[in-house]
Design a protein around this motif. Structure first.
Motif, PDB file in Angstrom:
ATOM      1  N   GLU A 195       0.816  -1.215   0.000  1.00 43.02           N
ATOM      2  CA  GLU A 195       0.000   0.000   0.000  1.00 43.02           C
ATOM      3  C   GLU A 195       0.851   1.267   0.000  1.00 43.02           C
ATOM      4  OE1 GLU A 195      -3.469   2.157   2.691  1.00 43.02           O
ATOM      5  OE2 GLU A 195      -3.058   0.030   2.928  1.00 43.02           O
ATOM      6  N   PHE A 196       1.957   1.277   0.728  1.00 43.20           N
ATOM      7  CA  PHE A 196       2.748   2.500   0.817  1.00 43.20           C
ATOM      8  C   PHE A 196       3.416   2.857  -0.505  1.00 43.20           C
ATOM      9  CE2 PHE A 196       5.787  -0.844   1.882  1.00 43.20           C
ATOM     10  CZ  PHE A 196       6.918  -0.471   1.187  1.00 43.20           C
ATOM     11  N   GLN A 197       3.450   1.924  -1.459  1.00 48.13           N
ATOM     12  CA  GLN A 197       4.026   2.211  -2.766  1.00 48.13           C
ATOM     13  C   GLN A 197       2.956   2.448  -3.830  1.00 48.13           C
ATOM     14  OE1 GLN A 197       6.637  -1.022  -3.818  1.00 48.13           O
ATOM     15  NE2 GLN A 197       7.996  -0.693  -2.089  1.00 48.13           N
ATOM     16  N   SER A 198       1.702   2.341  -3.456  1.00 45.69           N
ATOM     17  CA  SER A 198       0.620   2.373  -4.430  1.00 45.69           C
ATOM     18  C   SER A 198      -0.252   3.594  -4.240  1.00 45.69           C
ATOM     19  CB  SER A 198      -0.241   1.110  -4.294  1.00 45.69           C
ATOM     20  OG  SER A 198      -1.392   1.187  -5.093  1.00 45.69           O
ATOM     21  N   THR A 199      -0.840   4.061  -5.352  1.00 49.02           N
ATOM     22  CA  THR A 199      -1.791   5.170  -5.259  1.00 49.02           C
ATOM     23  C   THR A 199      -3.136   4.685  -4.756  1.00 49.02           C
ATOM     24  OG1 THR A 199      -2.425   4.838  -7.576  1.00 49.02           O
ATOM     25  CG2 THR A 199      -0.704   6.462  -7.120  1.00 49.02           C
ATOM     26  N   HIS A 200      -3.354   3.359  -4.733  1.00 46.93           N
ATOM     27  CA  HIS A 200      -4.610   2.794  -4.249  1.00 46.93           C
ATOM     28  C   HIS A 200      -4.400   2.148  -2.884  1.00 46.93           C
ATOM     29  CE1 HIS A 200      -5.706   3.419  -8.385  1.00 46.93           C
ATOM     30  NE2 HIS A 200      -6.928   2.956  -8.190  1.00 46.93           N
ATOM     31  N   PRO A 201      -5.343   2.353  -1.956  1.00 46.27           N
ATOM     32  CA  PRO A 201      -5.250   1.641  -0.681  1.00 46.27           C
ATOM     33  C   PRO A 201      -5.381   0.139  -0.905  1.00 46.27           C
ATOM     34  CG  PRO A 201      -6.891   3.414  -0.608  1.00 46.27           C
ATOM     35  CD  PRO A 201      -6.509   3.225  -2.036  1.00 46.27           C
ATOM     36  N   ASP A 202      -4.861  -0.636   0.026  1.00 48.63           N
ATOM     37  CA  ASP A 202      -4.995  -2.076  -0.044  1.00 48.63           C
ATOM     38  C   ASP A 202      -6.483  -2.451  -0.032  1.00 48.63           C
ATOM     39  OD1 ASP A 202      -5.271  -4.817   1.553  1.00 48.63           O
ATOM     40  OD2 ASP A 202      -3.298  -4.775   0.585  1.00 48.63           O
ATOM     41  N   PRO A 203      -6.893  -3.435  -0.866  1.00 47.47           N
ATOM     42  CA  PRO A 203      -8.315  -3.813  -0.902  1.00 47.47           C
ATOM     43  C   PRO A 203      -8.892  -4.158   0.464  1.00 47.47           C
ATOM     44  CG  PRO A 203      -7.165  -4.801  -2.755  1.00 47.47           C
ATOM     45  CD  PRO A 203      -6.115  -4.142  -1.905  1.00 47.47           C
ATOM     46  N   ARG A 256      -9.724  -1.007   2.134  1.00 45.39           N
ATOM     47  CA  ARG A 256     -10.884  -0.397   1.479  1.00 45.39           C
ATOM     48  C   ARG A 256     -12.173  -1.087   1.917  1.00 45.39           C
ATOM     49  NH1 ARG A 256      -9.551   0.374  -4.863  1.00 45.39           N
ATOM     50  NH2 ARG A 256     -11.532   1.510  -4.778  1.00 45.39           N
ATOM     51  N   ILE A 257     -12.127  -2.387   2.093  1.00 46.64           N
ATOM     52  CA  ILE A 257     -13.321  -3.123   2.528  1.00 46.64           C
ATOM     53  C   ILE A 257     -13.785  -2.624   3.892  1.00 46.64           C
ATOM     54  CG2 ILE A 257     -14.111  -5.373   3.367  1.00 46.64           C
ATOM     55  CD1 ILE A 257     -12.507  -6.638   1.039  1.00 46.64           C
ATOM     56  N   GLU A 258     -12.848  -2.420   4.811  1.00 45.55           N
ATOM     57  CA  GLU A 258     -13.219  -1.927   6.145  1.00 45.55           C
ATOM     58  C   GLU A 258     -13.845  -0.536   6.058  1.00 45.55           C
ATOM     59  OE1 GLU A 258     -13.290  -3.639   8.966  1.00 45.55           O
ATOM     60  OE2 GLU A 258     -12.774  -5.291   7.620  1.00 45.55           O
ATOM     61  N   LYS A 259     -13.280   0.318   5.217  1.00 44.92           N
ATOM     62  CA  LYS A 259     -13.825   1.665   5.054  1.00 44.92           C
ATOM     63  C   LYS A 259     -15.211   1.628   4.406  1.00 44.92           C
ATOM     64  CE  LYS A 259     -10.394   4.164   6.654  1.00 44.92           C
ATOM     65  NZ  LYS A 259     -10.546   5.074   7.821  1.00 44.92           N
ATOM     66  N   ILE A 260     -15.403   0.718   3.450  1.00 45.26           N
ATOM     67  CA  ILE A 260     -16.706   0.578   2.799  1.00 45.26           C
ATOM     68  C   ILE A 260     -17.763   0.140   3.814  1.00 45.26           C
ATOM     69  CG2 ILE A 260     -18.006  -0.845   1.148  1.00 45.26           C
ATOM     70  CD1 ILE A 260     -15.428  -0.748  -0.621  1.00 45.26           C
ATOM     71  N   LYS A 261     -17.401  -0.783   4.687  1.00 41.81           N
ATOM     72  CA  LYS A 261     -18.332  -1.222   5.735  1.00 41.81           C
ATOM     73  C   LYS A 261     -18.704  -0.041   6.642  1.00 41.81           C
ATOM     74  CE  LYS A 261     -16.795  -6.062   5.928  1.00 41.81           C
ATOM     75  NZ  LYS A 261     -16.093  -7.103   6.732  1.00 41.81           N
ATOM     76  N   GLU A 262     -17.715   0.802   6.946  1.00 47.31           N
ATOM     77  CA  GLU A 262     -17.993   1.993   7.761  1.00 47.31           C
ATOM     78  C   GLU A 262     -18.952   2.933   7.030  1.00 47.31           C
ATOM     79  OE1 GLU A 262     -14.365   3.924   8.844  1.00 47.31           O
ATOM     80  OE2 GLU A 262     -13.519   2.132   9.797  1.00 47.31           O
ATOM     81  N   SER A 263     -18.754   3.101   5.718  1.00 49.63           N
ATOM     82  CA  SER A 263     -19.629   3.974   4.939  1.00 49.63           C
ATOM     83  C   SER A 263     -21.054   3.443   4.905  1.00 49.63           C
ATOM     84  CB  SER A 263     -19.097   4.122   3.511  1.00 49.63           C
ATOM     85  OG  SER A 263     -17.849   4.787   3.486  1.00 49.63           O
TER      86      SER A 263
END
Length: 256
Positions: A229-237, A240-247
């Motif tokens: 993740e620290f090398q990528s422009t995208h967060p680790d999937p 992202r899943i945890e954030k989607i659940k929060e949303s």
């Protein structure tokens, strides 16, 4: 003489950095759709023009458009349903959805101003609700003005790096800091778009949990050797899943 030249370089470098900071401050504006204050140096009309101008060339890079009009009609229907049931319909952007012929590259992306693309390689793995999640995410990028913000931020760091090079031979250091900042901001853009995508899905009566399945598809497609993740422009999937659940919980609570 050398000392005088060195002082002049510092002054010039400071002037360049000050110019960049003043310009960045003057470019600050509040996004009326997300409420976030951003560094933007172009109008929505310019964003639309960039997207329309770039769309044909971008499509060709993925083998052109997919030749089945029935599938393109489905993509249009899902995309337009998301727009009509969300704040996207109030924006000035000209949304167009393009199904690309590439059946090997799993990808979806949006250009400034409303041009949205999805490859057949990704499309063929999705049901309608998952397709809505992908398109909703990309609409979120457009509304969030993420491309315009990245362009402005990149220009800012280039100018600051030039000033640091002139004044203190530190351009490389500043440039590295700028690149790390852009990477971090890029990940924040993805999370903001995920959040908006969930909202648009719920407003259009799609099951938001299907967005989680999209993340699982992306995770599987990346394989075990995916970029950290620290090398990528995208967060680790997984993140992202945890954030989607929060949303999902957030918008369910808001809906009562």
């Amino acid at each position: 003489m050398r000392r005088g030249s060195w002082k002049i370089r510092i002054v010039i470098g400071l002037i360049i950095v000050a110019f960049a900071l003043i310009q960045r401050w003057n470019n600050k504006e509040k996004n009326p759709y997300t409420g976030r204050v951003q560094n933007i140096n172009m109008t929505s009309e310019q964003e639309i023009a960039i997207g329309l101008q770039s769309a044909p060339e971008v499509a060709q890079q993925y083998g052109g458009l997919y030749p089945d009009e029935r599938l393109q009609t489905l993509v249009d229907a899902v995309g337009n349903r998301l727009i009509q049931n969300s704040i996207a319909r109030e924006t000035p952007y000209k949304y167009e959805f393009h199904l690309l012929a590439d059946d090997q590259t799993i990808n979806a992306f949006a250009l400034p101003g409303g041009q949205v693309f999805i490859t057949y390689a990704l499309f063929k793995q999705l049901n309608e609700s998952q397709l809505a999640g992908v398109l909703g995410h990309e609409i979120g990028h457009v509304i969030g003005r993420h491309s315009a913000e990245r362009i402005a931020e990149s220009n800012f760091w280039k100018t600051v790096s030039m000033g640091a090079s002139v004044g203190a031979d530190a351009g490389g250091l500043v440039s590295g800091i700028g690149q790390n900042t852009l990477l971090t901001n890029g990940r924040e853009d993805e999370l903001e778009s995920d959040d908006l995508g969930v909202l648009f899905m719920m407003q259009s009566n799609y099951e938001p949990e299907e967005m989680i399945h999209v993340m699982e598809i992306l995770k599987t497609s990346a394989g075990p050797n995916r970029v950290p993740e620290f090398q990528s422009t995208h967060p680790d999937p997984d993140n992202r899943i945890e954030k989607i659940k929060e949303s999902i919980r957030k918008y369910e609570d808001q809906a009562g």
